[in-house]
Design a protein around this motif. Structure first.
Motif, PDB file in Angstrom:
ATOM      1  N   GLU A 186      -1.544   0.619   4.790  1.00 45.20           N
ATOM      2  CA  GLU A 186      -1.147   1.546   5.671  1.00 45.20           C
ATOM      3  C   GLU A 186      -1.841   1.534   7.127  1.00 45.20           C
ATOM      4  N   LEU A 242       7.317   0.960   4.416  1.00 46.91           N
ATOM      5  CA  LEU A 242       7.183   1.891   3.867  1.00 46.91           C
ATOM      6  C   LEU A 242       7.338   2.095   2.358  1.00 46.91           C
ATOM      7  N   ASP A 243       8.217   1.072   1.863  1.00 51.31           N
ATOM      8  CA  ASP A 243       8.318   1.031   0.415  1.00 51.31           C
ATOM      9  C   ASP A 243       7.025   0.375  -0.016  1.00 51.31           C
ATOM     10  N   TYR A 293       4.278   3.255   0.339  1.00 45.85           N
ATOM     11  CA  TYR A 293       4.443   4.614  -0.551  1.00 45.85           C
ATOM     12  C   TYR A 293       5.358   4.313  -1.527  1.00 45.85           C
ATOM     13  N   GLY A 294       6.100   3.489  -1.901  1.00 45.91           N
ATOM     14  CA  GLY A 294       7.198   3.216  -2.769  1.00 45.91           C
ATOM     15  C   GLY A 294       6.509   3.454  -4.172  1.00 45.91           C
ATOM     16  N   GLU A 295       7.363   3.663  -5.381  1.00 43.50           N
ATOM     17  CA  GLU A 295       6.776   3.703  -6.444  1.00 43.50           C
ATOM     18  C   GLU A 295       6.896   2.309  -7.107  1.00 43.50           C
ATOM     19  N   ARG A 296       5.994   1.760  -7.642  1.00 41.20           N
ATOM     20  CA  ARG A 296       5.984   0.268  -7.909  1.00 41.20           C
ATOM     21  C   ARG A 296       5.620   0.243  -9.532  1.00 41.20           C
TER      22      ARG A 296
END
Lengths: 109, 379
Positions: free
Chosen positions: A72, A100-101, A104-107
């Motif tokens: 970030e 952004l993915d 912050y994305g769910e991985r």
């Protein structure tokens, strides 16, 4: 003699340009030293703030994991962190959906 | 090679081929247009390496008034040839290739002598095995291109994003374009008789040119795909385009599956509001508008401002509104282009958070058309 005058003039100019170069080098050294110090202070400040937050322990917002926080930070400094264009400069600081993915994305683990 | 043909018919037929010919090519012969005459008719070819267009004027179509005296081939400088044909006085013209590739064009009382080039040195068109199994209606293809291609990247530094990603599986064609700031995805129906699935990236520019060629067309378009070329066949015309090499980044996971705030707008009136707000945001350095959603007061406000010029504030009319309060900033130009693609319809806008991209979908076609815009962080 005129020619001799020119020679003296050249000598003088050479001297002053050498002086100037020396001063420039000195100034550059000082600046880079200050920048270095500045960066160190920034990092230290960050650490202190983190420590402070830990001590206060009043942060209710969920924190990103350390690795994502680093990404970030890179992103906010204006660099892409996505696989598509990792490390490239973000032109005009335009937002990138891929980055952004990543941040912050769910991985899926 | 010598033939006579109706001038207006000829102009109409070569207008598509002209699209492929660029004046800025590194291969000089490609500034030319290739004419090849056989007993069956006249084949006309133009190319700029990336795009090649070939059209056929049949001798059996009486409208063409095509009379063939003897067959052959020639390459003529496209720009001059085009201008000359347009300005000729007669209803018909005669084209005759004499020795040394000199070409005499005669119409009425006018006679031009043009220096042509040897047709044998014209590059050969890519070889794409014609496939009878894949086709799409011209209208569907136009929609697909219209509604996605503007989202493709215009910057050459990431070549793969300058294309439209096409995925064909069974009867479904999915097209995605993104420049990483916004994304457009459209699913249309294709006629696929084969068992093959395809995953290709076609340059956005090729598709825009193709769309121009199809403007008045409502036929079924045959599509054939080879390793690095795609071929569209329609109305005596062959349209070849190079494919982009490389893997298109995965875009499925960019599209959020759930949302926290949902709004429904009339696309047209939202577009007008955004255009007003962008009047001022364009004057500021970062070109951002802010949207504030207050669910309890059912108030949605759009703000635009420019430090030098002033501010604008507008309460938006929503058709429906639910979920959590939110404040989000974004580039109004992306929203504008997205709304223009929707036309006159109701749209649903779904937000997750101020950091996550938000989506726009037409209410009547939620499954098949989705656009995504990345917000701007303002802290």
């Amino acid at each position: 003699m005129e020619q001799k005058d020119y020679y003296a003039k050249f000598e003088e100019l050479q001297q002053s340009s050498q002086d100037l170069t020396r001063k420039l080098i000195e100034m550059k050294d000082i600046i880079s030293h200050i920048l270095e110090e500045n960066a160190e202070f920034k990092i230290e400040n960050d650490h202190l703030r983190q420590r402070l937050a830990e001590i206060d322990n009043d942060k209710t917002t969920p924190q990103l994991p350390e690795a994502r926080r680093t990404l970030e930070k890179l992103y906010e400094e204006g660099f892409h962190v996505c696989t598509v264009m990792y490390g490239a400069h973000r032109e005009n600081k335009e937002e990138c959906a891929f980055c952004l993915d990543v941040i912050y994305g769910e991985r899926g683990v | 090679m010598k033939f006579t043909i109706n001038r207006n018919q000829f102009i109409k037929k070569i207008s598509n081929v002209q699209r492929a010919i660029s004046t800025k090519t590194t291969i000089p012969i490609l500034t030319g247009i290739k004419l090849e005459l056989s007993q069956e008719g006249l084949t006309i070819t133009g190319s700029d390496v990336d795009i090649s267009i070939q059209t056929f004027i049949s001798v059996s179509d009486a409208d063409n008034e095509l009379h063939i005296e003897n067959t052959g081939a020639i390459v003529l400088p496209a720009r001059f040839f085009n201008e000359i044909i347009k300005k000729l006085p007669g209803e018909q013209f005669t084209l005759n290739v004499v020795e040394n590739n000199q070409t005499i064009i005669k119409s009425g009382k006018t006679e031009f002598t043009i220096n042509g080039l040897d047709a044998n040195s014209y590059p050969r068109l890519p070889e794409v095995e014609s496939n009878e199994k894949l086709s799409i209606s011209a209208e569907m293809l136009r929609q697909l291109v219209d509604e996605t291609v503007f989202s493709a990247s215009k910057q050459e530094n990431r070549p793969i994003l300058t294309g439209l990603h096409l995925k064909i599986s069974a009867e479904k064609l999915l097209g995605v374009a993104t420049d990483s700031h916004r994304l457009a995805q459209r699913i249309v129906k294709v006629n696929n008789q084969s068992d093959n699935d395809y995953d290709i990236v076609v340059p956005a520019r090729s598709l825009k040119e193709l769309e121009h060629c199809l403007i008045e067309d409502n036929s079924e378009i045959k599509i054939s795909i080879s390793e690095n070329q795609i071929l569209f066949e329609f109305q005596n015309t062959l349209f070849y385009s190079r494919l982009l090499e490389g893997n298109y980044p995965g875009t499925d996971r960019l599209i959020p599956t759930s949302s926290d705030t949902q709004l429904t707008f009339d696309a047209k009136s939202l577009l007008q509001s955004v255009e007003r707000a962008s009047l001022l945001s364009h004057a500021s350095r970062n070109n951002v508008v802010r949207l504030a959603i207050d669910v309890n007061a059912s108030k949605v406000t759009l703000y635009g401002n420019s430090p030098e010029v002033g501010t604008v504030e507008e309460n938006l009319t929503t058709e429906a509104l639910s979920g959590a309060d939110l404040e989000i900033s974004f580039n109004p130009d992306y929203l504008k282009e997205a709304l223009q693609a929707f036309g006159d319809t109701k749209i649903e806008v779904e937000f997750t958070s101020a950091l996550h991209p938000f989506t726009l979908k037409p209410s009547d076609n939620k499954e098949n058309f989705i656009q995504l815009i990345t917000p701007v962080r303002t802290f």
